[in-house]
Write an enzyme that holds these catalytic residues in place. Structure first.
Site, mmCIF file in Angstrom:
data_model
loop_
_atom_site.group_PDB
_atom_site.id
_atom_site.type_symbol
_atom_site.label_atom_id
_atom_site.label_comp_id
_atom_site.label_asym_id
_atom_site.label_seq_id
_atom_site.Cartn_x
_atom_site.Cartn_y
_atom_site.Cartn_z
ATOM 1 N N ASP A 15 -69.246 16.482 66.520
ATOM 2 C CA ASP A 15 -69.276 15.993 67.887
ATOM 3 C C ASP A 15 -69.062 17.146 68.875
ATOM 4 O O ASP A 15 -69.499 18.274 68.625
ATOM 5 C CB ASP A 15 -68.189 14.922 68.047
ATOM 6 N N HIS B 62 -65.522 13.535 74.484
ATOM 7 C CA HIS B 62 -66.154 12.539 73.622
ATOM 8 C C HIS B 62 -65.640 12.585 72.187
ATOM 9 O O HIS B 62 -65.296 11.556 71.592
ATOM 10 C CB HIS B 62 -67.663 12.774 73.658
ATOM 11 N N SER C 40 -71.729 5.301 70.458
ATOM 12 C CA SER C 40 -70.790 6.345 70.031
ATOM 13 C C SER C 40 -69.439 5.771 69.670
ATOM 14 O O SER C 40 -68.734 6.307 68.817
ATOM 15 C CB SER C 40 -70.582 7.366 71.164
#
Length: 810
Positions: free
Chosen positions: A185, A229, A534
């Site tokens: 990620d 994220h 996600s």
């Protein structure tokens, strides 16, 4: 030759004009005109007339270590290095500017290289090169994100893990202990108090900065925006503090493959997959993607071989729903578990708005809200409302929105961003009216309570402001509860070329509260509510960790099957019927049921593919295996239903079989399709496997005639550095005929104007990307700078599409 669409057709198209400007810097100069090459296979189109530096991924004929192993061959890193060096030396002998970036040997055999685009034909002729892939851009699969202040945060906000049954698994002693999950990620804040327990001395690897500290991008990085994220994803998997993830005792490894701004490219994603496998990860999570619906990419190849090596690969399905065919790579992978997003059960509220006597707004409905408390706080108060146009940040400048309601028009960018801009300006709510006839969708998780209206009611609100009536009041009341539903934004399948059902399963992905970095050591407790596929994928990665702890002997196919076989079927409240397979996959995961299942049916879904013969009967064969996990012999029965029981589809299989305890048995079945009795289209069915107490439903699909996938899924346009322009389109199945036309754009009416000319015509274009270089001229004259409509015509398999895109020439 094809017949150009009529002028009347062009004018009608103005209603559906897609007002999008595509900027594909990672692809610019990275694709080329269709050509047959003598040695290597080329994926995508690369403009060989351009000398712009272009990065591509090269796959070698020499097999990777894992691929060779699973084919019963012996392969070594040393031998691969020798073969790779030969190819590189040969390439650099032909192309002196070729710069090697990354080299791969474990789950993918090859390297990434930067070279002038017009030198790629030489690369394709180098002995030992099997295929060349574009280095496409990947971004995080999140559609909205909101930081939660310490004052507003509550551990009860993390209710998605218990909803899928994680708490029941914890009570049984399964918390993910001893299982390692790789987070591929934007990096992870491994210093976060809720996450530091999950990391050892070795944290993983940073492929952006090439070091062993895979942290998130901090604020102030000159290369782009800060990120959070990966930390949010990691918290959903294994947080254990104020937030408790699905597998709170799992071990984490972080691989930073997406850099500043949350974007990255194939070369780093493949490198992250390869390193995670070599580092001993049991599971990997990739909450990233692009919009290319195609299974044959370097990333998918790496994931498929990672699964073969025993690493459970979990990917997000994408956020381009709700239409079919919107799944993007790597969610298109043949083997990895692709995950769609759901919204947890929620309460529905009615809404009435009032501005002055005699004016009614019958279309007013609740669109979305951050919390029920904030929504209901609008009741009993009178607020000023202020029109802010489309709701861009600049539309709020010079206007006082503090404690007021923002009146916003739909159009040009996401609803969630409009609401966020309203909140940033101090508004306590928003009303968004449609810009065309009809109703726009609900969007859960808006940053401020948001009411939606039709265009007609929006015009009434504007008229009220014009008349000096600038206050509004609300009456919002509870109506009813809705069960778990599929999020509108969640991408749908099938996958082009393989015709596979995707997603495989679904999991919560709306308003998921998890960890985020603060980049402030004095205040390390950061939390945020995000939504997107996600957020759904790490629920499945965490669930896989619980399954592997409970069943350490299970292989990747058994983990995938257990999650699919025990998933909960979801009902669409709008229809009262189950969501289609390509919307929900096998359903929403229930981890405790998966742990305790007594039967595994593998694979968890089937596609019979296409039946293209006209007015004829065709038979195709499939098989699946049944594993009896119980301690006694089980007798299984089968039933296959296709929706609507269409005449012309007949499935033949065994009526019953006996499977001994702990044994696996193969079941064969045939499908006979008589196309003379069926309309062309997509048919889905369900294979039901029952032992008398448990029934497992296996989704299946087939296509009669040429599948109805979109012939074009997007276009892009931009300026090159030399004064020319790159023009391109996404073609999932390629094109027999492809044409690019330019039209004037009437900005006042938002419609297509006069036809200006055709700037490119091509034939027999391969999938999935086409790009060419345009000199900016039409009929020998340089087109003035400004806004135009780029219309793209595609013809493939007897199906034609013509789509229009707003672009800016400058």
């Amino acid at each position: 030759m094809y017949k150009k669409p009529s002028r009347l057709f062009i004018l009608c198209m103005a209603i559906a004009l897609v007002l999008s400007t595509f900027s594909m810097g990672a692809l610019a100069g990275g694709t080329q005109q269709a050509r047959e090459l003598p040695v290597a296979e080329l994926f995508g189109d690369i403009d060989v007339s351009s000398s712009a530096p272009t990065t591509v991924i090269v796959e070698l004929q020499e097999e990777s270590i894992v691929e060779a192993k699973h084919k019963g061959k012996r392969q070594t890193s040393a031998n691969l290095k020798k073969e790779r060096s030969k190819v590189i030396s040969d390439l650099q002998g032909k192309v002196s500017e070729a710069k090697i970036n990354r080299e791969y040997d474990y789950v993918f055999s090859g390297f990434s290289v930067e070279l002038p685009a017009n030198e790629i034909p030489k690369l394709l002729t180098v002995p030992g090169v099997k295929a060349v892939y574009p280095n496409v851009e990947y971004t995080v699969d999140t559609i909205s994100a909101e930081e939660i202040s310490a004052e507003a945060f509550s551990p009860a906000m993390m209710d998605s893990a218990p909803f899928i049954g994680s708490d029941l698994a914890w009570e049984a002693g399964f918390t993910g202990e001893g299982v390692t999950v790789a987070i591929i990620d934007t990096g992870t804040d491994y210093t976060h108090p809720d996450l530091k327990h999950a990391f050892g001395d070795y944290k993983g690897w940073d492929f952006v900065d090439n070091n062993d500290a895979p942290q998130e991008t901090p604020p102030g990085d000159p290369r782009g925006g800060s990120t959070n994220h990966g930390t949010h994803v990691a918290g959903t998997v294994a947080a254990n503090g104020q937030i408790k993830g699905v597998a709170p005792d799992a071990t984490l490894l972080a691989y930073r493959v997406l850099g500043p701004g949350g974007s990255g490219t194939t070369e780093n994603v493949v490198a992250g997959i390869e390193r995670a496998v070599q580092d001993g990860a049991d599971i990997m999570n990739l909450s990233l993607g692009n919009t290319l619906n195609n299974p044959d990419w370097a990333t998918s190849i790496a994931l498929d071989w990672a699964m073969a090596e025993g690493v459970v690969a979990v990917t997000s399905n994408g956020n381009s729903g709700p239409n079919n065919w919107t799944v993007g790579s790597p969610g298109t992978s043949r083997e990895a578990i692709s995950v769609g997003a759901t919204r947890l059960p929620y309460n529905v509220y009615t809404s009435e708005i009032f501005t002055s006597e005699g004016v009614e707004y019958p279309s007013a409905k609740v669109m979305g809200f951050p919390s029920e408390e904030e929504l209901l706080a609008l009741n009993g108060e009178e607020f000023e409302f202020v029109y802010v146009g489309l709701g861009y940040p600049q539309d709020f400048e010079g206007k006082d929105l503090e404690g007021k309601i923002a009146l916003i028009s739909r159009g040009e960018f996401a609803f969630v961003d409009k609401a966020t801009n309203a909140k940033n300006a101090g508004a306590v709510g928003a009303i968004i009216f449609n810009n065309v006839a009809g109703e726009h969708p609900d969007v859960p998780g808006m940053a401020v309570p948001t009411i939606k209206t039709t265009l007609a009611d929006g015009q009434k609100l504007l008229a009220e402001l014009e008349a000096g009536n600038n206050t509004v009041s609300f009456n919002i009341q509870f109506a009813y509860e809705v069960g778990e539903t599929v999020a509108d934004f969640s991408s749908r399948g099938p996958v082009t070329l393989t015709w596979m059902i995707k997603p495989d399963v679904s999991a919560p992905g709306v308003n998921i509260t998890s960890t985020i970095p603060t980049h402030n050591p004095a205040n390390p407790h950061g939390y945020g509510a995000f939504q997107g596929t996600s957020m759904a994928a790490p629920h499945v990665a965490g669930a896989a960790a619980l399954l592997l702890q409970a069943n350490p002997s299970w292989d990747v196919d058994e983990v995938k099957a257990a999650l699919m076989n025990t998933a909960e079927d979801m009902i669409n409240p709008a229809t009262g019927e189950s969501y289609p397979h390509n919307t929900q996959g096998a359903g929403s995961i229930r981890v405790n049921d998966a742990i305790n299942t007594k039967t595994l049916v593998t694979p968890g879904s089937h596609s019979f593919g296409t039946f293209l013969k006209d007015d004829d009967t065709e038979v195709k064969r499939q098989s699946f295996s049944i594993k009896n996990l119980s301690d006694k012999r089980q007798r299984y029965s089968f039933d296959v239903d296709f929706a609507g029981n269409p005449e012309g589809i007949k499935v033949m299989t065994s009526n019953n079989i006996n499977v001994q305890a702990g044994r696996i048995q193969q079941v064969n079945f045939n499908v006979q399709v008589d196309t003379s009795k069926l309309e062309p289209g997509y048919y889905e069915g369900t294979i039901k496997v029952s032992d008398g107490t448990q029934t497992i439903e296996v989704p299946t699909i087939l296509f009669v005639g040429e599948p109805d996938y979109p012939r074009i899924t997007g276009a892009y346009f931009g300026a090159e550095g030399d004064g020319t322009y790159f023009v391109g389109s996404y073609l999932p199945g390629g094109a027999e005929v492809l044409e690019y036309d330019f039209y004037q754009f009437n900005s006042s009416s938002g419609t297509i104007g006069a036809f200006l000319g055709t700037i490119g015509t091509f034939s027999d274009v391969p999938a999935p990307i086409h790009e060419f270089n345009w000199n900016g001229e039409i009929n020998g004259q340089q087109l003035p700078n400004g806004q135009y409509v780029l219309a793209v015509y595609v013809e493939k398999g007897g199906v034609t599409e013509y789509r229009a895109y707003l672009v800016t020439k400058n």
